[in-house]
Structures are given as structure tokens and as C-alpha cells.
Design a protein around this motif. Structure first.
Motif, PDB file in Angstrom:
ATOM      1  N   PRO A 209       5.218  -2.051 -22.525  1.00 27.09           N
ATOM      2  CA  PRO A 209       5.409  -0.901 -21.636  1.00 27.09           C
ATOM      3  C   PRO A 209       6.553  -0.021 -22.136  1.00 27.09           C
ATOM      4  N   ARG A 210       6.381   1.266 -21.961  1.00 25.92           N
ATOM      5  CA  ARG A 210       7.436   2.212 -22.316  1.00 25.92           C
ATOM      6  C   ARG A 210       8.476   2.224 -21.200  1.00 25.92           C
ATOM      7  N   PRO A 211       9.691   2.666 -21.481  1.00 27.61           N
ATOM      8  CA  PRO A 211      10.719   2.702 -20.428  1.00 27.61           C
ATOM      9  C   PRO A 211      10.238   3.508 -19.212  1.00 27.61           C
ATOM     10  N   GLY A 212      10.302   2.887 -18.036  1.00 30.58           N
ATOM     11  CA  GLY A 212       9.905   3.546 -16.795  1.00 30.58           C
ATOM     12  C   GLY A 212       8.407   3.618 -16.553  1.00 30.58           C
ATOM     13  N   GLU A 213       7.595   3.179 -17.503  1.00 25.89           N
ATOM     14  CA  GLU A 213       6.131   3.266 -17.365  1.00 25.89           C
ATOM     15  C   GLU A 213       5.653   2.311 -16.281  1.00 25.89           C
ATOM     16  N   CYS A 214       4.729   2.778 -15.452  1.00 25.74           N
ATOM     17  CA  CYS A 214       4.198   1.934 -14.382  1.00 25.74           C
ATOM     18  C   CYS A 214       3.093   1.008 -14.904  1.00 25.74           C
ATOM     19  N   LEU A 215       2.787   0.023 -14.092  1.00 26.62           N
ATOM     20  CA  LEU A 215       1.761  -0.956 -14.428  1.00 26.62           C
ATOM     21  C   LEU A 215       0.434  -0.289 -14.784  1.00 26.62           C
ATOM     22  N   LEU A 216      -0.031   0.636 -13.943  1.00 24.72           N
ATOM     23  CA  LEU A 216      -1.357   1.219 -14.159  1.00 24.72           C
ATOM     24  C   LEU A 216      -1.397   2.126 -15.386  1.00 24.72           C
ATOM     25  N   CYS A 217      -0.347   2.887 -15.630  1.00 26.80           N
ATOM     26  CA  CYS A 217      -0.329   3.725 -16.843  1.00 26.80           C
ATOM     27  C   CYS A 217      -0.320   2.845 -18.082  1.00 26.80           C
ATOM     28  N   PHE A 218       0.437   1.733 -18.052  1.00 24.22           N
ATOM     29  CA  PHE A 218       0.460   0.812 -19.182  1.00 24.22           C
ATOM     30  C   PHE A 218      -0.913   0.180 -19.404  1.00 24.22           C
ATOM     31  N   VAL A 219      -1.536  -0.299 -18.334  1.00 21.55           N
ATOM     32  CA  VAL A 219      -2.851  -0.945 -18.472  1.00 21.55           C
ATOM     33  C   VAL A 219      -3.890   0.071 -18.964  1.00 21.55           C
ATOM     34  N   ALA A 220      -3.884   1.284 -18.424  1.00 24.23           N
ATOM     35  CA  ALA A 220      -4.845   2.309 -18.864  1.00 24.23           C
ATOM     36  C   ALA A 220      -4.645   2.642 -20.337  1.00 24.23           C
ATOM     37  N   ARG A 221      -3.396   2.801 -20.760  1.00 26.47           N
ATOM     38  CA  ARG A 221      -3.100   3.102 -22.163  1.00 26.47           C
ATOM     39  C   ARG A 221      -3.541   1.953 -23.068  1.00 26.47           C
ATOM     40  N   SER A 222      -3.303   0.723 -22.624  1.00 25.32           N
ATOM     41  CA  SER A 222      -3.685  -0.451 -23.409  1.00 25.32           C
ATOM     42  C   SER A 222      -5.201  -0.596 -23.500  1.00 25.32           C
ATOM     43  N   LEU A 223      -5.895  -0.328 -22.402  1.00 27.18           N
ATOM     44  CA  LEU A 223      -7.356  -0.389 -22.421  1.00 27.18           C
ATOM     45  C   LEU A 223      -7.933   0.639 -23.381  1.00 27.18           C
ATOM     46  N   ASP A 224      -7.342   1.833 -23.417  1.00 20.81           N
ATOM     47  CA  ASP A 224      -7.802   2.867 -24.358  1.00 20.81           C
ATOM     48  C   ASP A 224      -7.661   2.398 -25.800  1.00 20.81           C
TER      49      ASP A 224
ATOM     50  N   ALA B   2      -2.201  -6.462 -17.585  1.00 23.25           N
ATOM     51  CA  ALA B   2      -1.460  -6.513 -16.326  1.00 23.25           C
ATOM     52  C   ALA B   2      -0.455  -7.670 -16.353  1.00 23.25           C
ATOM     53  N   CYS B   3      -0.881  -8.811 -16.858  1.00 22.87           N
ATOM     54  CA  CYS B   3       0.027  -9.960 -16.930  1.00 22.87           C
ATOM     55  C   CYS B   3       1.114  -9.746 -17.983  1.00 22.87           C
ATOM     56  N   ARG B   4       0.780  -9.085 -19.074  1.00 26.61           N
ATOM     57  CA  ARG B   4       1.801  -8.779 -20.088  1.00 26.61           C
ATOM     58  C   ARG B   4       2.868  -7.864 -19.482  1.00 26.61           C
ATOM     59  N   PHE B   5       2.432  -6.857 -18.742  1.00 27.66           N
ATOM     60  CA  PHE B   5       3.381  -5.964 -18.074  1.00 27.66           C
ATOM     61  C   PHE B   5       4.287  -6.772 -17.151  1.00 27.66           C
TER      62      PHE B   5
ATOM     63  N   PHE C 178     -10.145  -8.069 -10.964  1.00 27.24           N
ATOM     64  CA  PHE C 178     -10.096  -9.422 -11.514  1.00 27.24           C
ATOM     65  C   PHE C 178      -9.951  -9.412 -13.040  1.00 27.24           C
ATOM     66  N   CYS C 179     -10.055  -8.243 -13.646  1.00 27.97           N
ATOM     67  CA  CYS C 179      -9.737  -8.047 -15.061  1.00 27.97           C
ATOM     68  C   CYS C 179      -9.131  -6.644 -15.176  1.00 27.97           C
ATOM     69  N   ASP C 180      -8.595  -6.328 -16.336  1.00 31.01           N
ATOM     70  CA  ASP C 180      -7.889  -5.052 -16.487  1.00 31.01           C
ATOM     71  C   ASP C 180      -8.761  -3.846 -16.160  1.00 31.01           C
ATOM     72  N   CYS C 181     -10.010  -3.832 -16.605  1.00 32.56           N
ATOM     73  CA  CYS C 181     -10.829  -2.642 -16.355  1.00 32.56           C
ATOM     74  C   CYS C 181     -11.251  -2.545 -14.890  1.00 32.56           C
ATOM     75  N   GLU C 182     -11.392  -3.688 -14.212  1.00 32.43           N
ATOM     76  CA  GLU C 182     -11.766  -3.658 -12.793  1.00 32.43           C
ATOM     77  C   GLU C 182     -10.647  -3.093 -11.913  1.00 32.43           C
ATOM     78  N   ILE C 183      -9.419  -3.102 -12.408  1.00 27.22           N
ATOM     79  CA  ILE C 183      -8.325  -2.461 -11.663  1.00 27.22           C
ATOM     80  C   ILE C 183      -8.712  -1.020 -11.372  1.00 27.22           C
ATOM     81  N   PHE C 184      -9.341  -0.358 -12.368  1.00 29.32           N
ATOM     82  CA  PHE C 184      -9.703   1.056 -12.229  1.00 29.32           C
ATOM     83  C   PHE C 184     -11.113   1.245 -11.673  1.00 29.32           C
TER      84      PHE C 184
END
Length: 138
Positions: free
Chosen positions: A24-39, A50-53, A74-80
Motif C-alpha cells: 500500500p502507498r502512504p495513506g492509501e485505503c484498503l479498497l484503492c489498494f485492492v483495486a490497484r492490485s487486482l488491475d 485485502a489480507c496483505r493490506f 469472500f475474495c478480492d474481486c467480490e469486494i467490488f
């Protein structure tokens, strides 16, 4: 320049790149991190990002997986898919255009690229202002 020096420089560069892509980047939220990682890496049907964050930025958030699961994540993509979506204020508006003498409705669409994370405090697993909860039901 010696071969070992070049190798050391390349390895250092790769470590920096890996950190930039997987932390995660400084100040980055969970969802922005997960979305960036999924991309970058796609979903492996687990809450890998999500667990890495949580492990790196919010280790006290022991109920994160349960909380995401309650929203259908229940998985990273299902968050969205089930839990959160890009905030509606960031979508392009629905509009009407005329084509060949007929009115056509162009539906509202999410942005092609997410804006920068608006940030959260260290230790938080809450989403930033770029996200809103999906409404349940029809």
C-alpha cells in the motif's frame, strides 16, 4: 562497471519495483489498494490483497475477513462485485444523444481510471471517499 555491480543495481531496482506494486502507498485505503492490485495481478479467489493490506497497515483489524464476507466479499474481486463500488459522484452522468433522428440514452458509467485515493489514517481498513457501499436487493 563490474558484472556484480550491475547485478546488484538490477536487483535493487527490482526490489523497489516489487515494493511499489505490492505494498500500500502512504495513506492509501484498503479498497484503492485492492483495486490497484487486482488491475495488476488479477484475482486468485482469495482475499490475498485485502489480507496483505491488513498485515502491513492494520494488523489489529482481526475481523476484516469476516466484515468483508458479511458484504459478500469472500475474495478480492467480490469486494467490488458485492460490497462496494466507485462512488456515484465519480461516474459520467447519464445523457441523451440524438442518432439518426432517434434519441438514445447513454447510461452513467464508472470512470475508466480511478482517481487518486483520498486517503485514510494509518491502521484503518475503511474505504476512502472514492467508494460507496453497494445497495442490496433489487
Amino acid at each position: 562497471m563490474s558484472e556484480s555491480t550491475t547485478t546488484d543495481e538490477i536487483e535493487s531496482w527490482l526490489r523497489e519495483l516489487a515494493t511499489d506494486l505490492t505494498e500500500p502507498r502512504p495513506g492509501e485505503c484498503l479498497l484503492c489498494f485492492v483495486a490497484r492490485s487486482l488491475d495488476e495481478f488479477g484475482c486468485d479467489n482469495q482475499l490475498r490483497f485485502a489480507c496483505r493490506f491488513r498485515d502491513l497497515r492494520a494488523p489489529r483489524a482481526v475481523g476484516l475477513e469476516r466484515r468483508l464476507g458479511q458484504r459478500g466479499g469472500f475474495c478480492d474481486c467480490e469486494i467490488f462485485l458485492n460490497g462496494w463500488s466507485v462512488h456515484s459522484r465519480l461516474w459520467s452522468p447519464e445523457r441523451e444523444v440524438e442518432r439518426e433522428g432517434y434519441a438514445e440514452i447513454i447510461e452513467a458509467e464508472p470512470p475508466e481510471e480511478l482517481p487518486p485515493c483520498t486517503g485514510v489514517r494509518l491502521g484503518s481498513t475503511q474505504p476512502c471517499g472514492n467508494w460507496e457501499r453497494r445497495r442490496r436487493g433489487w
